[in-house]
Each structure stands twice: as structure tokens, then as C-alpha cells.
Scaffold this motif. Structure first.
Motif, PDB file in Angstrom:
ATOM      1  N   SER A 157      58.764  48.680  54.930  1.00 29.41           N
ATOM      2  CA  SER A 157      57.534  48.814  54.146  1.00 29.41           C
ATOM      3  C   SER A 157      56.824  50.108  54.553  1.00 29.41           C
ATOM      4  N   THR A 158      56.426  50.899  53.577  1.00 30.95           N
ATOM      5  CA  THR A 158      55.714  52.145  53.897  1.00 30.95           C
ATOM      6  C   THR A 158      54.332  51.821  54.481  1.00 30.95           C
ATOM      7  N   GLN A 203      62.239  49.412  49.451  1.00 31.98           N
ATOM      8  CA  GLN A 203      61.654  48.704  50.598  1.00 31.98           C
ATOM      9  C   GLN A 203      62.258  47.302  50.629  1.00 31.98           C
ATOM     10  N   GLY A 246      58.632  44.780  51.255  1.00 35.89           N
ATOM     11  CA  GLY A 246      57.390  45.277  50.674  1.00 35.89           C
ATOM     12  C   GLY A 246      56.274  44.243  50.811  1.00 35.89           C
ATOM     13  N   PHE A 286      55.961  41.852  48.152  1.00 34.96           N
ATOM     14  CA  PHE A 286      55.904  42.681  46.944  1.00 34.96           C
ATOM     15  C   PHE A 286      57.309  43.207  46.687  1.00 34.96           C
ATOM     16  N   VAL A 310      54.869  54.065  47.946  1.00 36.50           N
ATOM     17  CA  VAL A 310      54.208  55.141  48.704  1.00 36.50           C
ATOM     18  C   VAL A 310      53.001  54.596  49.451  1.00 36.50           C
ATOM     19  N   ASP A 312      44.954  45.732  40.557  1.00 35.56           N
ATOM     20  CA  ASP A 312      46.277  45.758  39.917  1.00 35.56           C
ATOM     21  C   ASP A 312      46.157  46.635  38.679  1.00 35.56           C
TER      22      ASP A 312
END
Ligand code: BTN
Length: 246
Positions: free
Chosen positions: A23-24, A47, A50, A58, A68, A111
Motif C-alpha cells: 500500500s502506498t 497494490q 490497498g 481497497f 498514489v 469519494d
């Protein structure tokens, strides 16, 4: 050295790109060095873990999405909604540059919807050791088809490729999003909020947010939702908004 996609952007102090990452946001939240006055950008092609809001997963284990995280110091963590609003607007206006007729809206709090389906999720977190440092995670569905999604997302999520049949450059899109974000977080926040308010998804609908039920009136400049309930106007700081009518 920074890739050419960020040429002319002195505020991008570092850019980290990964082919496969958990995960970033997780990477950025525990990163040992921090930006000075600008930002660090972390990007992954896919990912495998996520993170979404409220501890949910996610889905981002597919190439073609913009996965990102931006790491930035902020003066006052209580003003984190400025960043939420700036990144939401940056994403919408950047997508509009590619798809001018796209029916894009912001579902409170952050969202992004294309029509009635989610196309982007945003996750704001603070750095594990530095509470004045914010991580802004963006998960934007771009160049992949819906059959890459888990089955349960087929009717509720979408991608730009699914909506338009068109592939776009992820790096160019990232450049424009970052450029807009840097501009909007410094801009007149009353103007930014007016724009954010015009883009809200289903304002005026009957909703529930956790225990509150009523009409979704507006979002305050600090980011709380205003819900008109039978017992009066309630300010709701966070939660998941659900729509009670079709
Ligand atoms: C949500 O819709 O619940 C928020 C989703 C945020 C997803 C992005 S993808 C890049 C960054 N890294 C993560 O693990 N999460 C955010």
C-alpha cells in the motif's frame, strides 16, 4: 533524479515508484524521511493490500489505476479538510480535462463518483510518528475494464476505460492532479468550498450517517455534513453516508 513528468515542479521533492507494493499509504505513513516545504509522491503499479477508509480494504491489485500517496507537512492538522477538498477538486478538474462531459461528483466526504458509481476513493491519514504530516492516498480507476474488479464491485464501481473506451496517460494525469492540488490548497478556501459544494453528490436527498437520519443539506467549510433531522440540524464530522431513496 525526478522523472520528466514532474519537470518544472520544484515542490515535488521526491518521487518513489513501485511495481508491486502492499500500500502506498502504508509506505508513506511510516517513511523515515519527510519533505521540507514540498511533497513526496509514492506511486505503485498495483497494490496487494490497498487500504480504504474505516479499516476497509481497497481493491487495487490491478495495473492501470492511479494508486498514489502524497506526503506533506501541514501547519494545522485540524485544517486537514482543506487538503481533502483540494485533492477532490483536483481529481475532478483533471479528469474533466480528459473527459469534458464526464458526470463527476463528490460523495461526502471524499469519494468521487462518475454518474452513480464510485471511480475514486481518497484516504487521509497522519504519519505514524509525525502528527503534523499528512498522507493523502488516491485510488483512481483508469485504464482497466470492470472484469478486473472483484464481482461484488461490478455494479457499484467504474473506471474511465469502462465509461469511455479511452486509455489515457497515467503519468500525465498524475502531473495535472498534483499541479491542481498544490494550487487549490493555497487558494481562497471560500471559493474552493463554493466549487466543492456545487459538485456534491445528491445534496438534498434523504440519507443516514451512522445514527443520524435526515436530509443532506450541505457540507460546512470545515468538512462536516449538515443533516436536517426531525430533532434539528446536526453536524456530522465523519461516517458513511447512505442514501435512503433510489
Ligand atoms: C476509500 O475509498 O475507502 C479510500 C481508498 C483509498 C485508496 C488509495 S490507493 C493509494 C493509497 N494507498 C492505499 O492503500 N490506499 C490509498
Amino acid at each position: 533524479m525526478l522523472p520528466s513528468v514532474f519537470s518544472g515542479f520544484p515542490f515535488v521533492e521526491r518521487f518513489y515508484s513501485y511495481t508491486d507494493l502492499a500500500s502506498t499509504n502504508e509506505k508513506a505513513c511510516s517513511f523515515s524521511t519527510l519533505p521540507e516545504n514540498g511533497i513526496f509522491v509514492f506511486q505503485a503499479d498495483r497494490q496487494n493490500q490497498g487500504k480504504g477508509r474505516r479499516g476497509k480494504a481497497f481493491f487495487s491489485d490491478v495495473e492501470g489505476g492511479l494508486w498514489v500517496s502524497i506526503l506533506t507537512r501541514i501547519d494545522d492538522i485540524s485544517k486537514h479538510f482543506i487538503h481533502n477538498r483540494a485533492i477532490s477538486l483536483a481529481i475532478i478538474l483533471s479528469l474533466k480535462q480528459h473527459f469534458p462531459k464526464a458526470p463527476l461528483n463528490i460523495k461526502w466526504p471524499n469519494d468521487i463518483y462518475w454518474g452513480d458509481r464510485k471511480i475514486c476513493g481518497i484516504l487521509l491519514e497522519t504519519h505514524t510518528l509525525e502528527p503534523q504530516t499528512l498522507v493523502i492516498g488516491i485510488g483512481l480507476n483508469i485504464n482497466f475494464h470492470l472484469d478486473n474488479f472483484p464481482h461484488e464491485l461490478h455494479t457499484i464501481a467504474t473506471s474511465t476505460l469502462h465509461e469511455t473506451g479511452k486509455q489515457i496517460s497515467l503519468t500525465r494525469l498524475l502531473r495535472i492532479i498534483i499541479e491542481h492540488y498544490m494550487e487549490y490548497k493555497e487558494a481562497d478556501q471560500f471559493k474552493m468550498h463554493d466549487l466543492y459544494s456545487t459538485l456534491l453528490y445528491r445534496k438534498g436527498s434523504r440519507v443516514s450517517i451512522d445514527k443520524f437520519k435526515g436530509i443532506f443539506q450541505a457540507v460546512g467549510i470545515d468538512g462536516h455534513a449538515l443533516i436536517n433531522t426531525p430533532t434539528g440540524l446536526q453536524q456530522v464530522v465523519s461516517g458513511t453516508m447512505r442514501f435512503l431513496d433510489k
